[in-house]
Design a protein around this motif. Structure first.
Motif, short mmCIF file in Angstrom:
data_model
loop_
_atom_site.label_atom_id
_atom_site.label_comp_id
_atom_site.label_asym_id
_atom_site.label_seq_id
_atom_site.Cartn_x
_atom_site.Cartn_y
_atom_site.Cartn_z
N HIS A 8 5.23 8.43 1.38
CA HIS A 8 5.01 9.87 1.23
C HIS A 8 3.51 10.18 1.09
N ILE A 9 2.80 9.39 0.29
CA ILE A 9 1.36 9.65 0.09
C ILE A 9 0.61 9.52 1.42
N VAL A 10 0.94 8.49 2.18
CA VAL A 10 0.25 8.28 3.46
C VAL A 10 0.60 9.40 4.44
N LYS B 3 -8.99 1.35 2.10
CA LYS B 3 -8.69 0.29 1.13
C LYS B 3 -7.24 0.40 0.65
N GLU B 4 -6.80 1.63 0.41
CA GLU B 4 -5.41 1.81 -0.04
C GLU B 4 -4.44 1.38 1.07
N GLU B 5 -4.71 1.85 2.28
CA GLU B 5 -3.75 1.59 3.37
C GLU B 5 -3.75 0.14 3.81
N LEU C 126 -4.11 -2.19 -0.94
CA LEU C 126 -3.25 -1.87 -2.08
C LEU C 126 -1.82 -1.49 -1.69
N PHE C 127 -1.68 -0.63 -0.67
CA PHE C 127 -0.34 -0.14 -0.34
C PHE C 127 0.56 -1.22 0.26
N PRO C 128 0.05 -2.05 1.19
CA PRO C 128 0.93 -3.12 1.69
C PRO C 128 1.39 -4.04 0.56
N LYS D 222 -0.44 11.91 -7.94
CA LYS D 222 0.66 11.01 -7.56
C LYS D 222 0.24 9.55 -7.65
N GLU D 223 -1.01 9.27 -7.34
CA GLU D 223 -1.47 7.87 -7.43
C GLU D 223 -1.73 7.47 -8.89
N ASN D 224 -2.59 8.24 -9.56
CA ASN D 224 -2.99 7.86 -10.94
C ASN D 224 -1.85 7.91 -11.95
N HIS E 125 -0.65 13.12 2.25
CA HIS E 125 -2.03 13.35 1.80
C HIS E 125 -3.08 12.61 2.64
N HIS E 126 -2.80 11.38 3.04
CA HIS E 126 -3.77 10.69 3.90
C HIS E 126 -3.79 11.34 5.28
N GLU E 127 -2.63 11.73 5.74
CA GLU E 127 -2.55 12.39 7.05
C GLU E 127 -3.32 13.72 7.00
N TRP F 295 -3.27 16.92 -6.07
CA TRP F 295 -1.90 16.39 -5.97
C TRP F 295 -1.91 14.92 -5.61
N HIS F 296 -2.76 14.60 -4.65
CA HIS F 296 -2.87 13.24 -4.14
C HIS F 296 -3.25 12.29 -5.30
N ILE F 297 -4.27 12.64 -6.03
CA ILE F 297 -4.74 11.77 -7.12
C ILE F 297 -3.69 11.74 -8.24
FE LIG Z 1 -4.60 7.91 -1.49
#
Ligand SMILES: [Fe+2]
Ligand SMILES: [Fe+2]
Length: 241
Positions: free
Chosen positions: A83-85, A137-139, A142-144, A221-223, A88-90, A217-219
């Motif tokens: 969802h984040i990718v 870095k996230e994609e 961290l995310f994988p 959901k992550e933090n 928010h990344h999109e 919102w993005h931060i």
């Molecule tokens: Fe992110």
């Protein structure tokens, strides 16, 4: 009687019902990087009456009663990462090139009358470069790994050691992004259109304000959701080793 308590962390209050963000935005209560603070602490910092904020949060809940809201803390790690990718990344990938062109154009046309636009251009460019590298870095790292952790029965080996290390780095970069967004708000006088502005100016201000909201919102959901879940999952798997 409200279920919201002043001892609860701001990020948690928002996670339960995302529509509460309107109240936090109205009073400039930071729910992303400052999401770990209790409502009481956040109000004290801004000299706000906590009882009044609790009341407004209750009113917001009544107004949004029956509305379907997604509580991302109930999603799996993979669902939240996807969802984040996808959201928010999109959004950043689509919006940053358009905003770059707008910020440059407005500085070029209005910079003489509004020299603060050159400052804005500098802050924006710094933000753009950092968020692009951060997203990668996230994609890529961290995310994988987060997805590997999802449903794992034993702790997967990770070349950075504990996930706490990259998470700490990501949170530090979120702080920087939050500071850059705050600076952009300040330099545009809370995204206010000057009397001599044009439609491009208006489009830039509108885009920057939307960027700020999306980043919050993005931060958040992550933090406040993803990272604590990752740490708890990693700790639980390590305890079973
Ligand atoms: Fe992110
Ligand atoms: Fe991030």
């Amino acid at each position: 009687m409200s279920s919201i308590r002043q001892e609860t962390a701001v990020g948690q209050i928002l996670t339960e019902r995302p529509s509460r963000s309107r109240v936090f935005e109205k009073y400039n209560i930071d729910y992303c990087c400052g999401g770990h603070e209790s409502l009481e602490e956040a109000c004290a910092k801004r000299e706000l009456d906590v009882a009044k904020i609790l009341h407004e949060l209750e009113l917001s809940d009544v107004e949004n009663m029956g509305r379907q809201e997604t509580d991302w803390s109930k999603a799996t790690i993979s669902e939240l990462v996807d969802h984040i990718v996808a959201t928010h990344h999109e959004y950043l990938g689509r919006e940053m090139p358009r905003l770059t062109a707008l910020v440059n154009k407005v500085a070029e046309v209005h910079g003489r009358q509004h020299p603060e636009l050159f400052g804005l251009q500098g802050v924006f460019m710094g933000f753009n470069a950092e968020i692009e590298a951060h997203k990668r870095k996230e994609e890529e790292i961290l995310f994988p790994f987060s997805k590997e952790l999802d449903g794992a029965e034993s702790l997967p080996s990770f070349h950075c050691g504990s996930l706490r290390n990259p998470i700490r780095m990501m949170m530090y970069e979120h702080e920087n992004a939050g500071a850059a967004l705050g600076k952009m708000r300040e330099l545009t006088n809370d995204f206010t259109m000057p009397a001599d502005g044009c439609n491009t100016y208006r489009a830039m201000l509108d885009g920057l304000e939307q960027l700020e909201t999306d980043m919050h919102w993005h931060i958040h959901k992550e933090n406040n959701i993803l990272f604590p879940t990752l740490i708890a999952t990693e700790d639980a798997l390590a305890a079973n080793q």
